[in-house]
Design a protein around this motif. Structure first.
Motif, PDB file in Angstrom:
ATOM      1  N   GLU A  22       0.850  -1.175   0.000  1.00  0.00           N
ATOM      2  CA  GLU A  22       0.000   0.000   0.000  1.00  0.00           C
ATOM      3  C   GLU A  22       0.889   1.230   0.000  1.00  0.00           C
ATOM      4  O   GLU A  22       2.113   1.145  -0.007  1.00  0.00           O
ATOM      5  N   SER A  23       0.261   2.384   0.060  1.00  0.00           N
ATOM      6  CA  SER A  23       0.995   3.644  -0.081  1.00  0.00           C
ATOM      7  C   SER A  23       2.051   3.818   0.991  1.00  0.00           C
ATOM      8  O   SER A  23       3.086   4.441   0.752  1.00  0.00           O
ATOM      9  N   LYS A  24       1.803   3.273   2.203  1.00  0.00           N
ATOM     10  CA  LYS A  24       2.775   3.457   3.270  1.00  0.00           C
ATOM     11  C   LYS A  24       3.936   2.483   3.152  1.00  0.00           C
ATOM     12  O   LYS A  24       4.954   2.657   3.800  1.00  0.00           O
ATOM     13  N   GLN A  25       3.777   1.426   2.343  1.00  0.00           N
ATOM     14  CA  GLN A  25       4.817   0.412   2.238  1.00  0.00           C
ATOM     15  C   GLN A  25       5.863   0.824   1.213  1.00  0.00           C
ATOM     16  O   GLN A  25       5.547   1.208   0.102  1.00  0.00           O
ATOM     17  N   LYS A  26       7.117   0.741   1.598  1.00  0.00           N
ATOM     18  CA  LYS A  26       8.207   1.079   0.702  1.00  0.00           C
ATOM     19  C   LYS A  26       8.305   0.045  -0.410  1.00  0.00           C
ATOM     20  O   LYS A  26       8.061  -1.135  -0.203  1.00  0.00           O
ATOM     21  N   THR A  27       8.689   0.450  -1.607  1.00  0.00           N
ATOM     22  CA  THR A  27       8.954  -0.495  -2.680  1.00  0.00           C
ATOM     23  C   THR A  27      10.344  -1.064  -2.478  1.00  0.00           C
ATOM     24  O   THR A  27      11.141  -0.562  -1.688  1.00  0.00           O
ATOM     25  N   GLY A  28      10.649  -2.145  -3.225  1.00  0.00           N
ATOM     26  CA  GLY A  28      11.977  -2.737  -3.122  1.00  0.00           C
ATOM     27  C   GLY A  28      13.054  -1.730  -3.471  1.00  0.00           C
ATOM     28  O   GLY A  28      14.080  -1.633  -2.795  1.00  0.00           O
ATOM     29  N   ASN A  29      12.836  -0.923  -4.515  1.00  0.00           N
ATOM     30  CA  ASN A  29      13.827   0.077  -4.908  1.00  0.00           C
ATOM     31  C   ASN A  29      13.980   1.149  -3.844  1.00  0.00           C
ATOM     32  O   ASN A  29      15.087   1.639  -3.588  1.00  0.00           O
ATOM     33  N   ASP A  30      12.846   1.554  -3.222  1.00  0.00           N
ATOM     34  CA  ASP A  30      12.922   2.542  -2.146  1.00  0.00           C
ATOM     35  C   ASP A  30      13.824   2.048  -1.036  1.00  0.00           C
ATOM     36  O   ASP A  30      14.669   2.775  -0.511  1.00  0.00           O
ATOM     37  N   GLN A  60       3.444  -2.339   5.554  1.00  0.00           N
ATOM     38  CA  GLN A  60       2.482  -1.258   5.731  1.00  0.00           C
ATOM     39  C   GLN A  60       2.824  -0.291   6.859  1.00  0.00           C
ATOM     40  O   GLN A  60       1.990   0.525   7.259  1.00  0.00           O
ATOM     41  N   LEU A  61       4.025  -0.360   7.373  1.00  0.00           N
ATOM     42  CA  LEU A  61       4.451   0.564   8.425  1.00  0.00           C
ATOM     43  C   LEU A  61       5.519   1.499   7.903  1.00  0.00           C
ATOM     44  O   LEU A  61       6.149   1.236   6.878  1.00  0.00           O
TER      45      LEU A  61
END
Length: 226
Positions: A22-30, A60-61
């Motif tokens: 979700e929006s709060k979850q970082k992507t792998g690249n992030d 999600q955190l």
């Protein structure tokens, strides 16, 4: 009743770990970029690398609510010369972890925390392949730093996969730890799994309060190595 809740938790863990963030979850690249920035700022500090799936990633955190960040806060409060790096990735399997370990090892850890394998088990993948993948990850880490200290986090799978498979899966982690002279945590989610007050709405990923308990569990095994 608790056993039933725990079985439901474990059964759903794979589903939750495979969901898109979700929006709060970082992507792998992030997370890779943040890890790289963390490495740049660590100076001469020793590195603790947390390598795992959605539990380590803090699904999600905010990243500072996940247990690796809480460990860093404890380290800082004690004035210890260590920098933690969160290399967790939601949905990761042992094969996925093996495929990206070379990239992660651009920063060589002094302590390596391995939390992978649960998604393999919940897919019913051959455990000999899981074991080999995890061993290959450890071998890659030890090749970069023969003096590295390793911590292996144990996980569980639900009994509906069959008594033999469930037992073999549970025994995989202590066997791996013994083979590599590593520290073994019997169950990373001890005191958290199956408790709705300590998990998100999906019932399977720890809340910030749940991560605090996970951090305490990890700290008991990590502290003697520092």
């Amino acid at each position: 009743m608790f056993l039933r809740v725990q079985i439901i938790f474990l059964t759903l863990l794979f589903i939750g770990c495979g969901q898109s963030k979700e929006s709060k979850q970082k992507t792998g690249n992030d997370r890779k970029e943040e890890a790289a920035e963390s490495v740049k700022s660590k100076g001469d500090k020793k590195v603790i690398l947390f390598y795992g799936n959605s539990i380590t990633a803090g699904y999600q955190l905010d990243m500072d609510q996940a247990f690796p960040a809480l460990i860093q806060k404890r380290i800082d409060s004690l004035g210890l010369n260590y920098q933690t790096i969160n290399a967790g990735l939601s949905g990761e399997t042992s094969a996925g972890g093996k495929s990206r370990i070379d990239w992660v090892l651009r920063t060589v850890p002094d302590i390596f925390f391995l939390e992978l394998g649960a998604n393999d088990g919940l897919r019913g993948l051959p455990l000999e392949e899981t074991y080999k993948n995890l061993q290959d990850i450890i071998d890659a880490v030890e090749k970069e730093n023969p003096e590295v200290k390793i911590i292996i986090a144990g996980m569980m799978v639900p009994p509906n996969l069959g008594e033999d498979y469930t037992s073999e899966f549970k025994n995989l982690f202590p066997s791996l730890a013994k083979e590599n002279d590593a520290i073994y945590i019997p169950f990373l989610l001890e005191g958290v799994a199956g408790n709705p007050e300590l998990n998100l709405g999906d019932g399977i990923h720890p809340t910030p309060e749940g991560h605090k308990i996970v951090a305490e569990t990890v700290w008991k095994y990590l502290k003697p190595l520092l």
